[in-house]
Write a protein that holds these residues in place. Structure first.
Motif, PDB file in Angstrom:
ATOM      1  N   GLN A 305       0.842  -1.191  -0.113  1.00 54.78           N
ATOM      2  CA  GLN A 305      -0.187  -0.011  -0.068  1.00 54.78           C
ATOM      3  C   GLN A 305       1.100   1.347  -0.021  1.00 54.78           C
ATOM      4  OE1 GLN A 305      -2.217   0.690   3.489  1.00 54.78           O
ATOM      5  NE2 GLN A 305      -4.115   1.329   2.351  1.00 54.78           N
ATOM      6  N   GLU A 306       1.891   1.366   0.945  1.00 53.07           N
ATOM      7  CA  GLU A 306       2.687   2.482   0.935  1.00 53.07           C
ATOM      8  C   GLU A 306       3.490   2.685  -0.405  1.00 53.07           C
ATOM      9  OE1 GLU A 306       4.655   5.914   1.983  1.00 53.07           O
ATOM     10  OE2 GLU A 306       2.714   4.684   2.703  1.00 53.07           O
ATOM     11  N   SER A 307       4.050   1.393  -0.995  1.00 48.55           N
ATOM     12  CA  SER A 307       4.788   1.573  -2.179  1.00 48.55           C
ATOM     13  C   SER A 307       3.831   2.065  -3.298  1.00 48.55           C
ATOM     14  CB  SER A 307       5.429   0.169  -2.635  1.00 48.55           C
ATOM     15  OG  SER A 307       6.282  -0.119  -1.483  1.00 48.55           O
ATOM     16  N   LEU A 308       2.875   1.643  -3.414  1.00 45.50           N
ATOM     17  CA  LEU A 308       1.662   2.114  -4.473  1.00 45.50           C
ATOM     18  C   LEU A 308       1.655   3.643  -4.310  1.00 45.50           C
ATOM     19  CD1 LEU A 308      -0.601  -0.622  -4.869  1.00 45.50           C
ATOM     20  CD2 LEU A 308       1.072  -0.302  -6.375  1.00 45.50           C
ATOM     21  N   THR A 309       1.390   4.205  -2.807  1.00 46.90           N
ATOM     22  CA  THR A 309       1.358   5.586  -2.715  1.00 46.90           C
ATOM     23  C   THR A 309       2.594   6.211  -2.961  1.00 46.90           C
ATOM     24  OG1 THR A 309      -0.240   5.151  -0.652  1.00 46.90           O
ATOM     25  CG2 THR A 309       0.779   7.069  -0.803  1.00 46.90           C
ATOM     26  N   ASN A 310       3.579   5.599  -2.742  1.00 47.02           N
ATOM     27  CA  ASN A 310       4.681   6.461  -3.252  1.00 47.02           C
ATOM     28  C   ASN A 310       4.882   6.625  -4.691  1.00 47.02           C
ATOM     29  OD1 ASN A 310       5.569   7.074  -0.536  1.00 47.02           O
ATOM     30  ND2 ASN A 310       7.164   5.212  -0.347  1.00 47.02           N
ATOM     31  N   ALA A 311       4.608   5.520  -5.429  1.00 40.74           N
ATOM     32  CA  ALA A 311       4.518   5.438  -6.721  1.00 40.74           C
ATOM     33  C   ALA A 311       3.461   6.514  -7.459  1.00 40.74           C
ATOM     34  CB  ALA A 311       4.355   4.031  -7.468  1.00 40.74           C
ATOM     35  N   LEU A 312       2.466   6.563  -6.819  1.00 42.60           N
ATOM     36  CA  LEU A 312       1.421   7.733  -7.177  1.00 42.60           C
ATOM     37  C   LEU A 312       1.900   9.228  -6.922  1.00 42.60           C
ATOM     38  CD1 LEU A 312      -1.665   8.349  -8.277  1.00 42.60           C
ATOM     39  CD2 LEU A 312      -2.275   8.367  -5.719  1.00 42.60           C
ATOM     40  N   LYS A 313       2.648   9.210  -5.956  1.00 44.52           N
ATOM     41  CA  LYS A 313       3.164  10.530  -5.541  1.00 44.52           C
ATOM     42  C   LYS A 313       4.536  10.965  -6.492  1.00 44.52           C
ATOM     43  CE  LYS A 313       3.473  10.162  -1.193  1.00 44.52           C
ATOM     44  NZ  LYS A 313       3.667  10.407   0.312  1.00 44.52           N
ATOM     45  N   HIS A 314       5.345   9.939  -6.698  1.00 46.68           N
ATOM     46  CA  HIS A 314       6.604  10.280  -7.201  1.00 46.68           C
ATOM     47  C   HIS A 314       7.076   9.614  -8.540  1.00 46.68           C
ATOM     48  CE1 HIS A 314       7.127  12.262  -3.159  1.00 46.68           C
ATOM     49  NE2 HIS A 314       7.028  10.920  -2.514  1.00 46.68           N
ATOM     50  N   ALA A 315       6.312   8.397  -8.650  1.00 45.14           N
ATOM     51  CA  ALA A 315       6.876   7.729  -9.979  1.00 45.14           C
ATOM     52  C   ALA A 315       6.595   8.391 -11.494  1.00 45.14           C
ATOM     53  CB  ALA A 315       6.378   6.298 -10.092  1.00 45.14           C
ATOM     54  N   SER A 316       7.488   7.939 -12.370  1.00 46.68           N
ATOM     55  CA  SER A 316       7.231   8.500 -13.629  1.00 46.68           C
ATOM     56  C   SER A 316       6.245   7.661 -14.369  1.00 46.68           C
ATOM     57  CB  SER A 316       8.784   8.380 -14.392  1.00 46.68           C
ATOM     58  OG  SER A 316       9.729   9.141 -13.831  1.00 46.68           O
ATOM     59  N   PRO A 317       5.803   8.111 -15.453  1.00 42.14           N
ATOM     60  CA  PRO A 317       4.695   7.116 -16.053  1.00 42.14           C
ATOM     61  C   PRO A 317       5.486   5.911 -16.616  1.00 42.14           C
ATOM     62  CG  PRO A 317       4.818   9.598 -17.092  1.00 42.14           C
ATOM     63  CD  PRO A 317       5.956   9.434 -16.112  1.00 42.14           C
ATOM     64  N   GLY A 318       4.589   4.963 -16.102  1.00 44.43           N
ATOM     65  CA  GLY A 318       5.026   3.618 -16.467  1.00 44.43           C
ATOM     66  C   GLY A 318       4.509   2.279 -15.708  1.00 44.43           C
ATOM     67  N   ARG A 319       4.835   1.329 -15.896  1.00 42.61           N
ATOM     68  CA  ARG A 319       4.069   0.128 -15.162  1.00 42.61           C
ATOM     69  C   ARG A 319       4.773  -0.003 -13.562  1.00 42.61           C
ATOM     70  NH1 ARG A 319       1.937  -5.457 -17.471  1.00 42.61           N
ATOM     71  NH2 ARG A 319       0.175  -3.794 -17.739  1.00 42.61           N
ATOM     72  N   VAL A 320       3.807  -0.082 -12.766  1.00 46.33           N
ATOM     73  CA  VAL A 320       4.459  -0.601 -11.303  1.00 46.33           C
ATOM     74  C   VAL A 320       4.244  -1.960 -11.409  1.00 46.33           C
ATOM     75  CG1 VAL A 320       3.824  -0.148  -8.865  1.00 46.33           C
ATOM     76  CG2 VAL A 320       3.684   1.622 -10.502  1.00 46.33           C
ATOM     77  N   ALA A 321       5.133  -2.618 -10.770  1.00 44.50           N
ATOM     78  CA  ALA A 321       5.101  -4.238 -10.629  1.00 44.50           C
ATOM     79  C   ALA A 321       5.107  -4.601  -9.153  1.00 44.50           C
ATOM     80  CB  ALA A 321       6.053  -4.711 -11.619  1.00 44.50           C
ATOM     81  N   VAL A 322       4.155  -5.244  -8.886  1.00 43.35           N
ATOM     82  CA  VAL A 322       3.960  -5.759  -7.324  1.00 43.35           C
ATOM     83  C   VAL A 322       4.099  -7.189  -7.358  1.00 43.35           C
ATOM     84  CG1 VAL A 322       2.542  -5.824  -5.293  1.00 43.35           C
ATOM     85  CG2 VAL A 322       2.739  -3.897  -6.714  1.00 43.35           C
ATOM     86  N   THR A 323       5.234  -7.979  -6.773  1.00 43.96           N
ATOM     87  CA  THR A 323       5.267  -9.232  -6.745  1.00 43.96           C
ATOM     88  C   THR A 323       5.402  -9.825  -5.108  1.00 43.96           C
ATOM     89  OG1 THR A 323       6.512  -9.164  -8.681  1.00 43.96           O
ATOM     90  CG2 THR A 323       6.715 -11.286  -7.398  1.00 43.96           C
ATOM     91  N   LEU A 324       4.774 -10.813  -5.038  1.00 38.00           N
ATOM     92  CA  LEU A 324       4.704 -11.510  -3.502  1.00 38.00           C
ATOM     93  C   LEU A 324       4.767 -12.949  -4.012  1.00 38.00           C
ATOM     94  CD1 LEU A 324       2.584  -8.762  -2.869  1.00 38.00           C
ATOM     95  CD2 LEU A 324       2.620  -9.900  -1.023  1.00 38.00           C
ATOM     96  N   ALA A 325       5.850 -13.582  -3.247  1.00 37.22           N
ATOM     97  CA  ALA A 325       6.267 -15.054  -3.439  1.00 37.22           C
ATOM     98  C   ALA A 325       6.390 -15.465  -1.989  1.00 37.22           C
ATOM     99  CB  ALA A 325       7.019 -15.333  -4.395  1.00 37.22           C
TER     100      ALA A 325
END
Length: 395
Positions: A305-325
């Motif tokens: 959740q926090e990583s997506l929030t940071n991506a929404l605030k700071h990331a450049s355009p492009g894909r955000v990849a979330v992986t859990l294993a």
């Protein structure tokens, strides 16, 4: 340079004055311990007994401040008193000196005096009986025991009780201090936990509101403004629901670390869908075979959740990849987002999100890394966390 004697305790002054006046009272009425014609009396003049009496009274002034010196001088005075007609007050003050030497003296003195007086009592019992061979000779040992050994033993018992009481008080103070430290640490840990919950619950929605409101204000397009207001309303409603859940946690008095409504990994798809609604291109790949412990699932959910929030605030355009294993007894979480200059509106950040993620991982004894790195498609910001799966663990 003159040696300044310590000031006597006011109780010691009263004892010294009382002993001296008692001895003078006995002297005034001619009440000696022994008759003048006894062979042991070397100085039959009754006035001579006043010298040991006065010396013993002076020693009483030092009974607390200089107990060892007072006992040594008092021993000489009571020995001299033996060869006079004697004074009961002198003998009584000597017993007090023996008692206080054990009670107030150094530890070495407190240990030695009972042994020395015990040996003196034994010697005073055996030697006269061996020399005179009469039962009355045993009374010498009894007298020495009453004058020397009994007060020494009493002082040793009182000192042991006093030391034990002091040790118990110290132990109680230390226990109270440790309890206060534990309470303070528990309060600090709970405040940190609630700060993480507040940040993770609300920051995502507020960031989306900030970005879309900025876009609505900066773009003169009614359709874009309407879409932005719709996203703002949706995030406001969801943020309000999260705040209500947080208030429920604060008011929960059941003693549970986490309420039953705490987020789980089952909610990751909804979390990703919400991020897509806010404009992120999110790819989610979450695989785990079994149900994980609640602290692990909550930490993983909050990190994503926090990583997506940071991506929404700071990331450049492009894909955000979330992986859990799940592998090797731990849950690996990895979130990557494009890293670089951003053209659109940017929400301010405080850095509390990275701190909160690092704290969550540390509480579970895992590992955490976050920072930019190069990959095949350019520079990305990567968040990595490894959470040990320990059933029954708590956050």
């Amino acid at each position: 340079m003159a040696v300044r004697l310590p000031r006597p305790h006011h109780h010691d002054v009263r004892i010294a004055v009382g002993g001296l006046l008692g001895g003078l009272f006995l002297y005034a009425f001619g009440l000696g311990v022994r008759p003048a014609d006894e062979p042991i009396v070397l100085w039959p003049d009754s006035r001579v007994l006043l010298v040991p009496l006065v010396v013993m009274a002076v020693c009483e002034l030092l009974r607390r401040t200089m107990p060892r010196a007072a006992l040594l001088i008092g021993t000489a005075a009571v020995t001299a008193d033996i060869f006079t007609r004697g004074s009961l007050a002198t003998v009584l003050m000597f017993t007090d000196l023996v008692y206080t030497a054990v009670l107030y003296g150094p530890p070495a003195t407190a240990r030695r005096v009972p042994w020395i007086t015990g040996l003196m009592t034994v010697a005073a019992t055996v030697v006269p009986f061996a020399a005179w061979r009469v039962p009355e000779a045993l009374l010498v040992g009894v007298g020495v025991g009453l004058v020397a050994l009994a007060p020494a033993a009493t002082g040793w018992i009182v000192r042991n009780h006093r030391d034990t009481a002091a040790a118990e008080r110290l132990r109680a103070e230390q226990t109270a201090l440790l309890a206060e430290i534990d309470r303070s640490q528990a309060v600090t840990a709970e405040r940190a936990r609630m700060a993480r919950e507040l940040h993770d619950m609300v920051a995502n929605h507020l960031s989306a509101i900030a970005i879309h409101s900025t876009a609505a204000l900066s773009l003169d397009d009614p359709r874009t403004s309407k879409d932005a207001l719709g996203v703002i309303r949706e995030n406001s409603v969801e943020g309000l629901a999260e705040m209500r859940r947080l208030i429920g946690i604060l008011r929960d008095d059941s003693g549970d670390k986490e309420p039953s409504a705490a987020p789980t990994l089952d909610g990751l798809e909804a979390l990703a869908e919400g991020a897509r609604t806010n404009g992120l291109d999110v790819a989610l790949d979450a695989t785990h075979e079994n149900r994980l412990p609640a602290p692990v699932e909550l930490a993983a959910y909050r990190i994503v959740q926090e990583s997506l929030t940071n991506a929404l605030k700071h990331a450049s355009p492009g894909r955000v990849a979330v992986t859990l294993a799940e592998r090797d007894g731990s849950l690996a979480v990895r979130v990557t987002s494009p890293y670089g200059d951003r053209d659109g509106p940017r929400a301010p950040g405080s850095g509390a999100g990275l701190v909160g993620m690092r704290e969550r991982v540390a509480l579970l004894h895992g590992t955490f890394e976050a920072g930019p790195e190069d990959c095949g498609r350019g520079k990305v910001w990567t968040v990595r966390a490894t959470l040990p799966i320990t059933h029954g663990g708590t956050e």
